[in-house]
Design a protein around this motif. Structure first.
Motif, PDB file in Angstrom:
ATOM      1  N   VAL A   1       9.501   7.153  14.354  1.00 16.03           N
ATOM      2  CA  VAL A   1       9.822   5.969  13.547  1.00 16.03           C
ATOM      3  C   VAL A   1       8.694   4.945  13.612  1.00 16.03           C
ATOM      4  N   LEU A   2       8.139   4.706  14.796  1.00 15.81           N
ATOM      5  CA  LEU A   2       7.058   3.724  14.937  1.00 15.81           C
ATOM      6  C   LEU A   2       5.732   4.236  14.372  1.00 15.81           C
ATOM      7  N   SER A   3       5.677   5.515  14.028  1.00 13.21           N
ATOM      8  CA  SER A   3       4.481   6.090  13.403  1.00 13.21           C
ATOM      9  C   SER A   3       4.587   6.112  11.881  1.00 13.21           C
ATOM     10  N   ASP A   4       5.717   5.668  11.350  1.00 12.57           N
ATOM     11  CA  ASP A   4       5.966   5.706   9.909  1.00 12.57           C
ATOM     12  C   ASP A   4       5.603   4.353   9.283  1.00 12.57           C
TER      13      ASP A   4
ATOM     14  N   ILE B   1       2.160  -1.568   3.749  1.00 12.81           N
ATOM     15  CA  ILE B   1       1.159  -0.949   4.625  1.00 12.81           C
ATOM     16  C   ILE B   1       0.829   0.378   3.962  1.00 12.81           C
ATOM     17  N   THR B   2      -0.415   0.548   3.571  1.00 15.39           N
ATOM     18  CA  THR B   2      -0.765   1.762   2.834  1.00 15.39           C
ATOM     19  C   THR B   2      -2.168   2.226   3.186  1.00 15.39           C
ATOM     20  N   PRO B   3      -2.426   3.541   3.176  1.00 17.07           N
ATOM     21  CA  PRO B   3      -3.792   4.019   3.438  1.00 17.07           C
ATOM     22  C   PRO B   3      -4.769   3.440   2.413  1.00 17.07           C
ATOM     23  N   MET B   4      -5.969   3.101   2.900  1.00 17.17           N
ATOM     24  CA  MET B   4      -7.008   2.543   2.026  1.00 17.17           C
ATOM     25  C   MET B   4      -8.073   3.591   1.749  1.00 17.17           C
ATOM     26  N   ASP B   5      -8.699   3.458   0.573  1.00 24.12           N
ATOM     27  CA  ASP B   5      -9.928   4.190   0.303  1.00 24.12           C
ATOM     28  C   ASP B   5     -10.920   3.206  -0.309  1.00 24.12           C
ATOM     29  N   ASP B   6     -12.084   3.680  -0.700  1.00 23.97           N
ATOM     30  CA  ASP B   6     -13.124   2.786  -1.229  1.00 23.97           C
ATOM     31  C   ASP B   6     -12.715   2.099  -2.522  1.00 23.97           C
ATOM     32  N   ASP B   7     -11.748   2.670  -3.235  1.00 17.35           N
ATOM     33  CA  ASP B   7     -11.333   2.120  -4.528  1.00 17.35           C
ATOM     34  C   ASP B   7     -10.140   1.172  -4.424  1.00 17.35           C
ATOM     35  N   PHE B   8      -9.651   0.921  -3.207  1.00 16.78           N
ATOM     36  CA  PHE B   8      -8.462   0.083  -3.059  1.00 16.78           C
ATOM     37  C   PHE B   8      -8.742  -1.343  -3.533  1.00 16.78           C
ATOM     38  N   GLU B   9      -7.804  -1.897  -4.322  1.00 14.39           N
ATOM     39  CA  GLU B   9      -7.916  -3.273  -4.800  1.00 14.39           C
ATOM     40  C   GLU B   9      -6.645  -4.039  -4.455  1.00 14.39           C
TER      41      GLU B   9
ATOM     42  N   ARG C   1       3.474  11.359   6.317  1.00 14.57           N
ATOM     43  CA  ARG C   1       2.910  10.042   5.997  1.00 14.57           C
ATOM     44  C   ARG C   1       2.639   9.199   7.251  1.00 14.57           C
ATOM     45  N   ALA C   2       2.805   9.808   8.432  1.00 15.81           N
ATOM     46  CA  ALA C   2       2.594   9.082   9.690  1.00 15.81           C
ATOM     47  C   ALA C   2       1.163   8.553   9.788  1.00 15.81           C
ATOM     48  N   PHE C   3       1.009   7.488  10.568  1.00 15.70           N
ATOM     49  CA  PHE C   3      -0.320   6.929  10.814  1.00 15.70           C
ATOM     50  C   PHE C   3      -1.260   8.034  11.300  1.00 15.70           C
ATOM     51  N   VAL C   4      -2.519   7.953  10.857  1.00 12.63           N
ATOM     52  CA  VAL C   4      -3.522   8.960  11.186  1.00 12.63           C
ATOM     53  C   VAL C   4      -4.684   8.290  11.915  1.00 12.63           C
ATOM     54  N   ALA C   5      -5.119   8.868  13.023  1.00  7.00           N
ATOM     55  CA  ALA C   5      -6.267   8.330  13.759  1.00  7.00           C
ATOM     56  C   ALA C   5      -7.498   8.334  12.869  1.00  7.00           C
TER      57      ALA C   5
ATOM     58  N   GLU D   1      -4.417 -10.747   3.884  1.00 11.71           N
ATOM     59  CA  GLU D   1      -4.880  -9.423   3.489  1.00 11.71           C
ATOM     60  C   GLU D   1      -5.525  -8.810   4.723  1.00 11.71           C
ATOM     61  N   THR D   2      -4.871  -7.823   5.277  1.00 10.56           N
ATOM     62  CA  THR D   2      -5.245  -7.284   6.579  1.00 10.56           C
ATOM     63  C   THR D   2      -5.681  -5.831   6.470  1.00 10.56           C
ATOM     64  N   THR D   3      -6.776  -5.506   7.137  1.00 12.21           N
ATOM     65  CA  THR D   3      -7.233  -4.115   7.238  1.00 12.21           C
ATOM     66  C   THR D   3      -7.031  -3.658   8.678  1.00 12.21           C
ATOM     67  N   VAL D   4      -6.319  -2.561   8.844  1.00 10.31           N
ATOM     68  CA  VAL D   4      -6.007  -2.028  10.172  1.00 10.31           C
ATOM     69  C   VAL D   4      -6.542  -0.608  10.274  1.00 10.31           C
ATOM     70  N   THR D   5      -7.226  -0.305  11.364  1.00 13.67           N
ATOM     71  CA  THR D   5      -7.703   1.055  11.623  1.00 13.67           C
ATOM     72  C   THR D   5      -6.973   1.612  12.840  1.00 13.67           C
ATOM     73  N   ILE D   6      -6.369   2.773  12.678  1.00 12.12           N
ATOM     74  CA  ILE D   6      -5.754   3.448  13.822  1.00 12.12           C
ATOM     75  C   ILE D   6      -6.880   4.088  14.624  1.00 12.12           C
ATOM     76  N   GLU D   7      -7.138   3.567  15.797  1.00 10.84           N
ATOM     77  CA  GLU D   7      -8.258   4.051  16.607  1.00 10.84           C
ATOM     78  C   GLU D   7      -7.904   5.343  17.340  1.00 10.84           C
ATOM     79  N   GLU D   8      -6.728   5.365  17.952  1.00  7.22           N
ATOM     80  CA  GLU D   8      -6.303   6.554  18.702  1.00  7.22           C
ATOM     81  C   GLU D   8      -4.821   6.781  18.483  1.00  7.22           C
ATOM     82  N   ARG D   9      -4.455   8.060  18.459  1.00  3.94           N
ATOM     83  CA  ARG D   9      -3.041   8.447  18.358  1.00  3.94           C
ATOM     84  C   ARG D   9      -2.832   9.652  19.254  1.00  3.94           C
ATOM     85  N   ASP D  10      -2.018   9.499  20.262  1.00  3.48           N
ATOM     86  CA  ASP D  10      -1.777  10.562  21.231  1.00  3.48           C
ATOM     87  C   ASP D  10      -0.315  10.981  21.120  1.00  3.48           C
ATOM     88  N   ASP D  11      -0.068  12.085  20.387  1.00  2.00           N
ATOM     89  CA  ASP D  11       1.307  12.543  20.167  1.00  2.00           C
ATOM     90  C   ASP D  11       1.967  13.048  21.445  1.00  2.00           C
TER      91      ASP D  11
END
Length: 197
Positions: free
Chosen positions: A20-23, A37-45, A69-73, A93-103
């Motif tokens: 649930v916390l990974s969704d 909260i959505t994945p970004m790419d270079d074309d995101f506006e 659709r879970a968060f991806v490192a 407007e916030t940009t978040v990077t998942i640095e590490e994910r240890d399942d």
């Protein structure tokens, strides 16, 4: 500024709390003031992005769809957050990077930054989910270290800390309610979640 704490979830096993916390959708729905909260790419506006409404989460959603659709490192995510601090209610407007994910150990860390009308912040945060000692639920450790500047920073910790604590408490209360719904369902969702690990 540093924020940290622990939160316990009764009758919710760590693997279920982790899913649930990974969704991103479940996190968005539980985080008051978060519009997406959505994945970004270079074309995101920011101005033209339209978030999907009424997206199903567990227990109604298919467990495999939620896992996909879970968060991806390494992935960057765009998050739009409106936070009221005193008389200031900026929309970050916030940009978040998942640095590490240890399942295996149910641990995730992230970095991010955001800005809004005269205020900005950068942060590092993380969480780890443990099985409770009585084996009857989960204990979630979380921490955030944030560097805040601009109008919000001028309000000081005396104003910011209670707001941050309220946001966190409301978030985990909403998450606990969602997880309890999953645990109580008889649709086999919980068994499918356990089967993912």
């Amino acid at each position: 500024m540093k924020f940290d704490g622990e939160f316990e979830l009764d009758d919710v096993p760590p693997e279920q709390a982790w899913v649930v916390l990974s969704d991103p959708i479940a996190v968005r729905d539980a985080l008051k003031g978060c519009q997406f909260i959505t994945p970004m790419d270079d074309d995101f506006e920011w101005d033209s992005y339209e978030p999907d409404e009424d997206v199903e989460t567990l227990p109604e959603a298919d467990a495999d769809v939620v896992a996909d659709r879970a968060f991806v490192a390494g992935q960057e995510y765009a998050a739009l957050m409106q936070i009221g601090v005193g008389s200031v209610k900026p929309k970050f407007e916030t940009t978040v990077t998942i640095e590490e994910r240890d399942d295996e150990n149910f641990e995730m860390t992230a970095t991010g930054s955001g800005s809004a009308s005269g205020s900005s912040f950068s942060m590092e945060s993380g969480m780890r989910i443990h099985e409770r000692e009585d084996a009857d639920g989960s204990r979630i450790e979380w921490w955030t270290e944030a560097d805040i500047s601009g109008r919000i920073a001028q309000l000081g910790g005396r104003v910011i800390n209670p707001v941050a604590n309220k946001i966190v408490n409301n978030f985990f209360t909403a998450i606990e309610s969602e997880m309890s719904d999953v645990e109580e369902t008889d649709s086999g969702v919980t068994d499918r979640i356990r089967g993912m690990f």
